[in-house]
Design a protein around this motif. Sequence first.
Motif, PDB file in Angstrom:
ATOM      1  N   LEU A   1       0.816  -1.208   0.000  1.00 23.30           N
ATOM      2  CA  LEU A   1       0.000   0.000   0.000  1.00 23.30           C
ATOM      3  C   LEU A   1       0.851   1.259   0.000  1.00 23.30           C
ATOM      4  CD1 LEU A   1      -1.417  -1.854   2.780  1.00 23.30           C
ATOM      5  CD2 LEU A   1      -3.241  -0.840   1.422  1.00 23.30           C
ATOM      6  N   ASP A   2       0.338   2.238  -0.712  1.00 24.67           N
ATOM      7  CA  ASP A   2       0.877   3.590  -0.624  1.00 24.67           C
ATOM      8  C   ASP A   2       0.385   4.159   0.715  1.00 24.67           C
ATOM      9  OD1 ASP A   2       1.856   6.121  -1.395  1.00 24.67           O
ATOM     10  OD2 ASP A   2      -0.106   6.658  -2.246  1.00 24.67           O
ATOM     11  N   LEU A   3       0.981   5.247   1.162  1.00 24.67           N
ATOM     12  CA  LEU A   3       0.604   5.803   2.475  1.00 24.67           C
ATOM     13  C   LEU A   3      -0.304   7.038   2.342  1.00 24.67           C
ATOM     14  CD1 LEU A   3       0.811   6.088   5.534  1.00 24.67           C
ATOM     15  CD2 LEU A   3       3.128   6.957   5.255  1.00 24.67           C
ATOM     16  N   ASP A   4       0.245   8.110   1.768  1.00 26.85           N
ATOM     17  CA  ASP A   4      -0.523   9.362   1.659  1.00 26.85           C
ATOM     18  C   ASP A   4      -1.684   9.196   0.682  1.00 26.85           C
ATOM     19  OD1 ASP A   4       1.300  11.493   3.092  1.00 26.85           O
ATOM     20  OD2 ASP A   4       2.640  10.301   1.848  1.00 26.85           O
ATOM     21  N   GLY A   5      -2.868   9.530   1.121  1.00 30.80           N
ATOM     22  CA  GLY A   5      -4.022   9.446   0.225  1.00 30.80           C
ATOM     23  C   GLY A   5      -4.583   8.047   0.105  1.00 30.80           C
ATOM     24  N   VAL A   6      -4.003   7.092   0.834  1.00 31.80           N
ATOM     25  CA  VAL A   6      -4.517   5.718   0.827  1.00 31.80           C
ATOM     26  C   VAL A   6      -4.824   5.273   2.263  1.00 31.80           C
ATOM     27  CG1 VAL A   6      -3.990   3.299   0.320  1.00 31.80           C
ATOM     28  CG2 VAL A   6      -3.384   5.074  -1.323  1.00 31.80           C
TER      29      VAL A   6
ATOM     30  N   GLY B   1      -2.747   2.177  -4.620  1.00 33.36           N
ATOM     31  CA  GLY B   1      -2.240   3.546  -4.651  1.00 33.36           C
ATOM     32  C   GLY B   1      -3.289   4.494  -5.199  1.00 33.36           C
ATOM     33  N   ASP B   2      -3.017   5.786  -5.079  1.00 33.91           N
ATOM     34  CA  ASP B   2      -4.024   6.766  -5.493  1.00 33.91           C
ATOM     35  C   ASP B   2      -3.557   7.685  -6.621  1.00 33.91           C
ATOM     36  OD1 ASP B   2      -2.214   8.004  -3.631  1.00 33.91           O
ATOM     37  OD2 ASP B   2      -3.605   9.690  -3.492  1.00 33.91           O
ATOM     38  N   MET B   3      -2.323   7.506  -7.085  1.00 32.90           N
ATOM     39  CA  MET B   3      -1.810   8.416  -8.116  1.00 32.90           C
ATOM     40  C   MET B   3      -1.366   7.626  -9.354  1.00 32.90           C
ATOM     41  SD  MET B   3      -2.175  11.343  -6.567  1.00 32.90           S
ATOM     42  CE  MET B   3      -1.339  12.534  -7.627  1.00 32.90           C
ATOM     43  N   ALA B   4      -1.267   8.326 -10.479  1.00 37.01           N
ATOM     44  CA  ALA B   4      -0.838   7.669 -11.717  1.00 37.01           C
ATOM     45  C   ALA B   4       0.563   7.074 -11.575  1.00 37.01           C
ATOM     46  CB  ALA B   4      -0.875   8.674 -12.872  1.00 37.01           C
ATOM     47  N   VAL B   5       1.429   7.719 -10.778  1.00 34.87           N
ATOM     48  CA  VAL B   5       2.787   7.164 -10.606  1.00 34.87           C
ATOM     49  C   VAL B   5       2.747   5.824  -9.876  1.00 34.87           C
ATOM     50  CG1 VAL B   5       4.144   9.286 -10.741  1.00 34.87           C
ATOM     51  CG2 VAL B   5       3.201   8.578  -8.529  1.00 34.87           C
ATOM     52  N   ASP B   6       1.753   5.641  -9.001  1.00 27.65           N
ATOM     53  CA  ASP B   6       1.601   4.358  -8.307  1.00 27.65           C
ATOM     54  C   ASP B   6       1.217   3.262  -9.306  1.00 27.65           C
ATOM     55  OD1 ASP B   6       1.996   5.660  -5.827  1.00 27.65           O
ATOM     56  OD2 ASP B   6      -0.130   6.155  -5.702  1.00 27.65           O
ATOM     57  N   GLN B   7       0.283   3.623 -10.177  1.00 33.31           N
ATOM     58  CA  GLN B   7      -0.180   2.673 -11.192  1.00 33.31           C
ATOM     59  C   GLN B   7       0.950   2.294 -12.140  1.00 33.31           C
ATOM     60  OE1 GLN B   7      -3.839   3.870 -13.050  1.00 33.31           O
ATOM     61  NE2 GLN B   7      -3.758   2.238 -14.587  1.00 33.31           N
TER      62      GLN B   7
HETATM   63 MG   LIG Z   1      -0.534   8.606  -2.489  1.00 29.12          MG
END
Ligand SMILES: [Mg+2]
Length: 239
Positions: free
Chosen positions: A30-35, A180-186
């Motif tokens: 998991l991502d942290l910020d926004g997740v 994740g919540d951002m395109a960079v995560d994807q």
């Molecule tokens: Mg995030």
Amino acid sequence: MPSRPTPPTSPHASRRWSQPGSEAPRVLLLDLDGVLVDTRPVMESAWRRVQQAHGLDVPFEAYERHLGRPFGDIMEQLGLVDAELIHRTYAEASTAASHLARQFEGVAEVLHAFAAAGWLLGIVTSKPLDRAAPLLAQLGVPFATVRTPNGVGRGKPAPDPILLALIDVGADPADAMYVGDMAVDQEAAHRAGVAFVHAGWGYGRPSTPTPEVADSPEDLLRFLATAGHRAPFLEGSLL
Ligand SMILES: [Mg+2]
């Protein structure tokens, strides 16, 4: 020029990590910020301090567009020099405003449900370890690995931190999923060959190809419902 190997598409990867009867440990990264934690008020406050201290007129909205990347990369994207000095100001202001961070509702319960069902949990974030650790400690969840920019390798959207997390826990990309919540995560998940779930409650929008989207932390529980593993029933809980 050698041809580039094609990473699995997300539907294919989804089928692989949810394969019934698989003995391999499944891994929820998991991502942290926004997740897990809503840190937007912290980031906005810290960026305002940066604007004042360094006389910058770059609005928070421009900074926010690049969230998910390591801080130095964001400075580069924004064309700002003195990234180290700016980061020092930003880090101090973030720490001072850390009381503004809020866990998203249901996150801790959902993570406990995955852990109880035998999943290994891990964090892949671009937040430095000293600021990530207190937020993770508040969740009270056993994380098998935490990967931050303090470690080796490139930051997101490179696949490095996801692959390093899998090395930490001894798992295949096919047995993992990244939320994740951002395109960079994807992009990082895609390049690592890991199934991706977009956190619809976060700060960004899903990118292409269209990923699985969870509308809320509780919505992640549907990924638990695979053969051979049953979600625990806890009286009075959201389960
Ligand atoms: Mg995030």
